[in-house]
Scaffold this active site. Structure first.
Site, PDB file in Angstrom:
ATOM      1  N   SER A   1       0.849  -1.200   0.000  1.00  0.00           N
ATOM      2  CA  SER A   1       0.000   0.000   0.000  1.00  0.00           C
ATOM      3  C   SER A   1       0.883   1.248   0.000  1.00  0.00           C
ATOM      4  O   SER A   1       0.407   2.353  -0.284  1.00  0.00           O
ATOM      5  CB  SER A   1      -0.930   0.002   1.215  1.00  0.00           C
TER       6      SER A   1
ATOM      7  N   ASP B   1       5.772  -6.831   2.477  1.00  0.00           N
ATOM      8  CA  ASP B   1       5.016  -7.382   1.342  1.00  0.00           C
ATOM      9  C   ASP B   1       5.918  -7.679   0.148  1.00  0.00           C
ATOM     10  O   ASP B   1       6.753  -6.840  -0.223  1.00  0.00           O
ATOM     11  CB  ASP B   1       3.986  -6.340   0.869  1.00  0.00           C
TER      12      ASP B   1
ATOM     13  N   GLU C   1       0.130 -12.355  -1.534  1.00  0.00           N
ATOM     14  CA  GLU C   1      -1.306 -12.528  -1.773  1.00  0.00           C
ATOM     15  C   GLU C   1      -1.580 -13.814  -2.526  1.00  0.00           C
ATOM     16  O   GLU C   1      -0.777 -14.235  -3.371  1.00  0.00           O
ATOM     17  CB  GLU C   1      -1.833 -11.339  -2.607  1.00  0.00           C
TER      18      GLU C   1
ATOM     19  N   GLU D   1      -8.628  -9.764   3.979  1.00  0.00           N
ATOM     20  CA  GLU D   1      -9.007  -8.401   3.585  1.00  0.00           C
ATOM     21  C   GLU D   1     -10.431  -8.365   3.029  1.00  0.00           C
ATOM     22  O   GLU D   1     -10.763  -9.086   2.071  1.00  0.00           O
ATOM     23  CB  GLU D   1      -8.009  -7.838   2.552  1.00  0.00           C
TER      24      GLU D   1
HETATM   25  O1  KIV Z   1      -0.368  -3.429   1.659  1.00  0.00           O
HETATM   26  C1  KIV Z   1      -1.040  -3.401   2.697  1.00  0.00           C
HETATM   27  O2  KIV Z   1      -1.119  -2.385   3.381  1.00  0.00           O
HETATM   28  C2  KIV Z   1      -1.737  -4.611   3.100  1.00  0.00           C
HETATM   29  C3  KIV Z   1      -2.673  -4.549   4.260  1.00  0.00           C
HETATM   30  C4  KIV Z   1      -3.776  -3.636   3.999  1.00  0.00           C
HETATM   31  C5  KIV Z   1      -3.130  -5.887   4.685  1.00  0.00           C
HETATM   32  O3  KIV Z   1      -1.547  -5.615   2.494  1.00  0.00           O
END
Ligand code: KIV
Length: 279
Positions: free
Chosen positions: A45, A83, A114, A181
């Site tokens: 994000s 991530d 994911e 999510e």
């Molecule tokens: O990228 C992110 O912030 C996320 C969360 C919202 C779970 O994957």
């Protein structure tokens, strides 16, 4: 010593709820760590809230490593999860392992990716070499956005069954927790009761074992999207804009800086200088 993956797993066993917040920069991450948040998530994000992209798709490994390094310098207590960005783990298992390794070298304790059962083999391979993985099902911004846009997941019996099956297969593949999510709260609760590892919800109700929010949403700093699940604990952007306007006005009026903000020469040195330049 900061929290470990095992500490987060134990929290579910002990019936303790897990707090997770996204972090991307040194200053805010220091505050999140100081506040006792259990897990700092360097989410992709970052692409939206830090880099201004429309979605998470353009985010690169280089960007994720830079954010992860900054956050790792700030944290002392929390677990740090980063991530894997879009297309850094989907093409081959080798790619996935190499890129997971890059995030660990940048300072993460674990990676998040994911995908449901389709990712089970990749997850097993990463876990087998010793890198802990957090799963992420329900709305998967890297791909759901391409086909459906932002939509609640698991609203019908069949989609609910798929999500429950995905969660079980991710647990079997070795993830230490799963982000859910925008999953309907009934399904999120069933998953949380079915699997042994913690679920971390975002827009998925109170039945999850923990919650995650994007830090800019929580602080009221990002106005482009305002999802209903993103509870605002303050309206920081209003305070920031007000402070910046005050600063601009002070500069224009010549009242900033004042004596308390500047530095002076010794009087005798100043006198010598004036003599030298004849003023
Ligand atoms: O990228 C992110 O912030 C996320 C969360 C919202 C779970 O994957």
């Amino acid at each position: 010593m900061h929290k470990l993956v095992q500490d987060i797993i134990n929290m579910k066993k002990e019936g303790k709820k897990i707090s997770v917040i996204t972090s991307y920069d040194y200053t805010l991450a220091s505050l999140c760590d100081k506040a006792g948040i259990d897990v700092l998530l360097v989410g992709d994000s970052a692409g939206m809230v830090m880099l201004g992209y429309e979605n998470t798709i353009p985010v690169t490994m280089e960007q994720m490593c830079m954010f992860t390094e900054a956050v790792s310098r700030a944290r002392h207590n929390s677990l740090l999860v980063a991530d894997l960005p879009f297309m850094s783990y989907q093409v081959s298992i080798e790619d996935a392992i190499r890129n997971a390794g890059k995030l660990i070298k940048a300072g993460a304790d674990a990676v998040k990716l994911e995908g449901g059962s389709v990712m089970a083999e990749t997850i097993s391979a990463i876990v087998d070499i010793g890198i802990p993985v957090m799963g992420h099902i329900g709305l998967q911004p890297q791909t759901t956005m391409l086909s459906q846009g932002y939509k609640v997941q698991g609203k019908t019996k069949d989609t609910a069954m798929r999500l429950i099956q995905d969660a079980k297969e991710l647990e079997e593949a070795g993830v230490f927790s799963i982000a859910l999510e925008m999953v309907s709260h009934e399904v999120a609760e069933i998953i949380s009761d079915t699997i042994n590892i913690p679920t971390i919800g975002i827009g998925s109700g109170v039945g999850c074992n923990g919650q995650v929010l994007v830090v800019q949403d929580l602080l009221g700093m990002y106005d482009k999207i305002k999802p209903k699940f993103a509870k605002r604990y303050m309206n920081l952007s209003e305070d920031i804009v007000k402070s910046l306007e005050n600063y601009r006005n002070d500069v224009q009026a010549g009242v900033f800086p004042s004596e308390e903000n500047w530095f002076s020469m010794e009087k005798k040195e100043f006198d010598k200088l004036r003599e030298e330049i004849g003023s």
